[in-house]
Design a protein around this motif. Structure first.
Motif, mmCIF file in Angstrom:
data_model
loop_
_atom_site.group_PDB
_atom_site.id
_atom_site.type_symbol
_atom_site.label_atom_id
_atom_site.label_comp_id
_atom_site.label_asym_id
_atom_site.label_seq_id
_atom_site.Cartn_x
_atom_site.Cartn_y
_atom_site.Cartn_z
ATOM 1 N N ILE A 138 0.813 -1.212 0.000
ATOM 2 C CA ILE A 138 0.000 0.000 0.000
ATOM 3 C C ILE A 138 0.850 1.266 0.000
ATOM 4 O O ILE A 138 0.582 2.199 -0.772
ATOM 5 C CB ILE A 138 -0.976 -0.020 1.200
ATOM 6 N N PRO A 139 1.912 1.375 0.808
ATOM 7 C CA PRO A 139 2.722 2.608 0.782
ATOM 8 C C PRO A 139 3.333 2.908 -0.579
ATOM 9 O O PRO A 139 3.621 4.071 -0.888
ATOM 10 C CB PRO A 139 3.807 2.333 1.831
ATOM 11 N N ASP A 140 3.524 1.877 -1.429
ATOM 12 C CA ASP A 140 4.105 2.105 -2.758
ATOM 13 C C ASP A 140 3.247 3.035 -3.613
ATOM 14 O O ASP A 140 3.745 3.638 -4.573
ATOM 15 C CB ASP A 140 4.291 0.777 -3.501
ATOM 16 N N LEU A 141 1.975 3.151 -3.297
ATOM 17 C CA LEU A 141 1.105 4.054 -4.050
ATOM 18 C C LEU A 141 1.654 5.473 -4.045
ATOM 19 O O LEU A 141 1.561 6.205 -5.038
ATOM 20 C CB LEU A 141 -0.309 4.050 -3.465
ATOM 21 N N TYR A 142 2.250 5.866 -2.908
ATOM 22 C CA TYR A 142 2.724 7.237 -2.762
ATOM 23 C C TYR A 142 4.096 7.452 -3.391
ATOM 24 O O TYR A 142 4.589 8.585 -3.435
ATOM 25 C CB TYR A 142 2.737 7.621 -1.281
ATOM 26 N N ASP A 143 4.694 6.378 -3.896
ATOM 27 C CA ASP A 143 5.974 6.481 -4.607
ATOM 28 C C ASP A 143 5.795 6.500 -6.121
ATOM 29 O O ASP A 143 6.782 6.611 -6.856
ATOM 30 C CB ASP A 143 6.885 5.294 -4.241
ATOM 31 N N LEU A 144 4.572 6.356 -6.589
ATOM 32 C CA LEU A 144 4.339 6.293 -8.027
ATOM 33 C C LEU A 144 4.816 7.564 -8.715
ATOM 34 O O LEU A 144 4.548 8.676 -8.253
ATOM 35 C CB LEU A 144 2.853 6.075 -8.315
ATOM 36 N N ASP A 145 5.515 7.365 -9.825
ATOM 37 C CA ASP A 145 6.098 8.469 -10.566
ATOM 38 C C ASP A 145 5.241 8.769 -11.794
ATOM 39 O O ASP A 145 4.816 7.845 -12.510
ATOM 40 C CB ASP A 145 7.525 8.091 -10.998
ATOM 41 N N GLU A 146 5.002 10.045 -12.054
ATOM 42 C CA GLU A 146 4.147 10.419 -13.177
ATOM 43 C C GLU A 146 4.688 9.894 -14.497
ATOM 44 O O GLU A 146 3.936 9.437 -15.361
ATOM 45 C CB GLU A 146 3.998 11.949 -13.248
ATOM 46 N N ALA A 187 5.083 2.863 7.488
ATOM 47 C CA ALA A 187 5.542 3.262 6.156
ATOM 48 C C ALA A 187 4.615 4.313 5.552
ATOM 49 O O ALA A 187 5.067 5.249 4.881
ATOM 50 C CB ALA A 187 5.622 2.039 5.250
ATOM 51 N N LEU A 188 3.321 4.184 5.790
ATOM 52 C CA LEU A 188 2.385 5.186 5.300
ATOM 53 C C LEU A 188 2.666 6.539 5.938
ATOM 54 O O LEU A 188 2.633 7.585 5.269
ATOM 55 C CB LEU A 188 0.938 4.751 5.589
ATOM 56 N N ARG A 189 2.953 6.534 7.227
ATOM 57 C CA ARG A 189 3.266 7.796 7.913
ATOM 58 C C ARG A 189 4.556 8.406 7.375
ATOM 59 O O ARG A 189 4.669 9.634 7.225
ATOM 60 C CB ARG A 189 3.368 7.546 9.417
ATOM 61 N N GLU A 190 5.539 7.558 7.063
ATOM 62 C CA GLU A 190 6.783 8.067 6.492
ATOM 63 C C GLU A 190 6.549 8.726 5.133
ATOM 64 O O GLU A 190 7.304 9.608 4.723
ATOM 65 C CB GLU A 190 7.789 6.920 6.346
ATOM 66 N N HIS A 191 5.485 8.290 4.445
ATOM 67 C CA HIS A 191 5.143 8.885 3.152
ATOM 68 C C HIS A 191 4.236 10.105 3.310
ATOM 69 O O HIS A 191 3.735 10.641 2.327
ATOM 70 C CB HIS A 191 4.451 7.854 2.257
ATOM 71 N N GLY A 192 4.025 10.549 4.553
ATOM 72 C CA GLY A 192 3.266 11.764 4.798
ATOM 73 C C GLY A 192 1.803 11.578 5.089
ATOM 74 O O GLY A 192 1.058 12.554 5.180
#
Length: 733
Positions: A526-534, A630-635
């Motif tokens: 789930i945290p990988d969602l916030y790493d997605l690159d345009e 990990a989600l918190r680390e992604h903001g």
């Protein structure tokens, strides 16, 4: 040559074909075109044997090798692909379907499940033709009310035999199954497939040619001595066995299965992407000629001729002497309906003589020479065709029974829960058994009992996860996959739930795109969602810069979700939106919920002993804590909620409607709930106040009037809280 006669063309790719080929770059243009012509001829021959006659002579791997070679030749030498078997794979996606006028009207036919209505149809036929009725009727057309049972005119459910002795009855009927699929008009010119059209309104329909080209039982070129022009009517369907296999695959992926083969077929032929249709197991029976340069005299003559041209027909037809023979034909269909590989919902009874059909004519809606005697709906008892084990987002393995569609309390059911391994053992159920289905609380279907054992042995619950092959762990009657988020089923469904409307409601991540992200490895948690690159997203098929940017914006906007939405999105077992709201307003912060013990959790509304245990287990899991960290680390930072401040409104129930000024409806609900009130979405006799702001729903106002519920404006609502209960909406004193 006709495949019926088993006469194979003189072609090296028909029997024991060689599948080792010279590289395309090593052959010249003339050789390539000659080889492509032979491959096309051979593949059409094999298609007829496999899809029409169910009698293939080469294994699938050889067929695939021949098809692959033809594709390579057509591509390398720019060979025209019109009518080629390679077109079965589907073409470019469509923007929409064009509307096409039919060659001849595609009328519906009158129908009934009442035998007396069928006899009345026979009376009308004789009256219009000016004929007396033999058999069960009297000369003046009046029915004596008796049922002749098995008449001398009854025919068996086999191919019509031209050489058999024929009757001299004044009206003979040609009977055939009424298939439960999707009706289609298919047009051929000079033997070539031109177009296919849905029935639509009977006068015109949607052009679904691109999809129908992918159905291998529908020839792209006719065979034999075909007419110069031919428009035929057929029924596209999904064979029952293929339907169950397709539903099995959907359930294993975590998708909802189709309710019945007809729904699956209808959804498939209307796909805008023909490649999707090509992947689904559709078939077709042809049963009528709408227009042709070939003349026919009888219905059964048409039926005999169609296979000679390569068009698949159904063999369970009969020519009968009279209406009683047709009634017997339908009764035989009822007895045999579970033994055929397609859905049948009636028997079509047609006047056989086409000259008599012309005299009878048609109404604006239906022909006067045909009638459908409907089969009774299957109710409650049906055949269990398969058992598939579904993996939920928590890893729980749930056995699901896949059934022949059955009507239960007015709802078509094709799957039913078997709950757990213990229930399967207790029922003694196995694939092939006849079972009785009930609906728990008139909602959830389940297998109540085995009515008839038709299989040896019983279903054995797997020891390994059917998706990731991890060991299965048992907790009492329940079974769980131990693979965690390493199991694709759990990962996909956890992410799907996280972004769904019931979770954080992140737009732009539908089922297909989510599958794409998981399969390409861009999202492994789930945290990988916030790493997605345009840029990475924009390069994927079906994406673009705009959709990639919109998704990134959605994810950024969801980094400060309401606490209850976040708790729901995490997929905590037994925690839905209502329980999540109770947890949020009781504890106020995510940390407080995560650290609460079972005793504190049981003090929360909607949380009992079982739910408290599930919540504690979820937040006690190291793996789940790592995901949240990990989600918190992604903001990601769920909003804090003001905890309940008292019970001033205890016992009151409020309903809000319309657009409130200065606060959202959700904030108003939170406000009254913090002071002990209930906030519901519908007005009933238990409602104390309806707060109606600008744009209030009329139905709620009407319900309030019917239940004598006081209606307050927003100002009156705020005055009530301030003056009666000492609660200031702005200051919340």
């Amino acid at each position: 040559m006709s495949a019926d006669a088993r006469e194979a063309p003189d072609n090296p790719y028909v029997e024991d074909p060689a599948t080792e080929f010279d590289p395309v770059e090593d052959i010249d243009d003339e050789t390539a075109r000659e080889q492509a012509a032979q491959l096309r001829e051979a593949l059409r021959y094999h298609d007829r044997l496999y899809y029409r006659d169910a009698d293939p002579v080469i294994p699938d791997r050889d067929y695939d090798a021949l098809l692959s070679r033809l594709q390579a030749l057509e591509s390398a030498f720019d060979i025209d692909t019109d009518g080629s078997p390679t077109q079965r794979v589907g073409g470019e996606p469509l923007d929409e379907f064009d509307t096409v006028e039919h060659v001849a009207p595609m009328r519906s036919i009158d129908s009934s499940g009442d035998v007396e209505d069928v006899r009345e149809f026979d009376r009308r036929v004789h009256d219009r033709l000016g004929l007396s009725r033999g058999g069960s009727g009297s000369d003046d057309g009046e029915d004596d009310g008796t049922d002749s049972g098995g008449s001398d005119g009854q025919a068996s459910l086999t191919d019509y035999d031209e050489s058999a002795p024929q009757t001299t009855s004044e009206v003979e009927y040609f009977c055939e199954p009424k298939f439960d699929g999707v009706s289609v008009e298919v047009v051929y010119e000079e033997g070539r497939f031109v177009r296919a059209t849905t029935r639509g309104d009977g006068e015109k329909g949607d052009d679904i040619s691109a999809n129908v080209r992918t159905i291998r039982s529908i020839p792209l070129r006719l065979t034999g001595d075909y007419p110069g022009f031919l428009a035929v009517r057929g029924e596209i369907f999904m064979p029952r066995e293929a339907f169950q296999q397709y539903n099995r695959e959907r359930v294993e992926r975590g998708d909802d299965p189709f309710a019945n083969p007809r729904n699956a077929t209808a959804g498939t032929v209307r796909q805008l992407d023909p490649s999707v249709t090509a992947e689904r197991p559709l078939d077709c029976f042809f049963f009528d000629v709408l227009d042709s340069t070939y003349d026919f005299e009888t219905q059964h003559g048409r039926q005999d001729r169609l296979p000679e041209w390569g068009l698949k027909t159904n063999h369970r037809t009969a020519l009968v002497d009279d209406i009683e023979g047709a009634i017997d034909y339908r009764d035989d269909l009822v007895a045999d309906r579970d033994d055929v590989d397609y859905e049948v919902d009636g028997a079509v009874i047609k006047v056989d003589d086409l000259a008599q059909c012309d005299r009878l004519g048609s109404t604006s809606r239906a022909p006067r020479w045909a009638y459908a005697y409907k089969l009774p709906a299957r109710t409650e008892e049906t055949i269990l065709r398969d058992v598939v084990v579904q993996v939920g987002r928590t890893g729980r393995l749930t056995p699901v029974a896949l059934l022949d569609p059955v009507d239960v309390a007015g709802v078509t059911v094709s799957r039913a829960s078997l709950h757990n391994p213990d229930q399967i053992r207790d029922l003694g159920v196995a694939v092939g058994d006849k079972v009785r289905i009930e609906r728990a609380g008139d909602v959830i279907p389940y297998v109540a009992e085995v009515v008839e054992n038709n299989a040896d042995g019983h279903f054995e619950f797997p020891e390994h996860c059917p998706v990731c092959d991890s060991a299965v762990e048992h907790d009492g009657p329940l079974a769980f996959c131990t693979g965690g988020l390493a199991c694709p089923a759990q990962l996909r469904r956890a992410i799907e739930h996280y972004v769904s409307r019931g979770g954080l409601d992140i737009e732009g991540l539908g089922e297909q795109k989510l599958d794409q992200l998981v399969e390409t490895g861009l999202v492994e948690s789930i945290p990988d969602l916030y790493d997605l690159d345009e840029e990475d997203l924009a390069e994927l098929e079906g994406w673009g810069e705009t959709s990639a940017r919109n998704l990134r914006d959605e994810l950024e906007a969801a980094k400060a979700p309401p606490l209850d939405d976040f708790l729901t999105a995490l997929g905590v077992p037994e925690v839905g939106p209502t329980t999540a709201r109770s947890l949020a307003r009781t504890f106020g912060t995510l940390d407080a919920v995560m650290e609460a013990d079972e005793e504190a959790l049981r003090e929360v509304d909607d949380v009992g002993e079982t739910v408290a245990h599930e919540i504690r287990e979820f937040f006690g899991s190291e793996r789940n804590r790592e995901v949240i960290a990990a989600l918190r680390e992604h903001g990601v930072s769920p909003q804090e909620v003001a905890v309940e401040t008292g019970a001033a409104l205890d016992g009151l129930t409020f309903v809000f409607t319309g657009s409130l000024d200065g606060l959202t409806r959700g904030e108003a609900q939170d406000l009254v709930e913090r002071y002990g009130a209930n906030a519901t979405s519908s007005v009933s006799g238990n409602t104390d106040y309806l707060v109606a702001a600008e744009g209030a729903g009329q139905s709620k106002l009407d319900d309030a009037d019917a239940n004598d519920v006081p209606v307050l404006s927003q100002a009156e609502f705020e005055d009530l809280l301030r003056e009666e209960y000492g609660i200031d909406v702005d200051g919340e004193a």
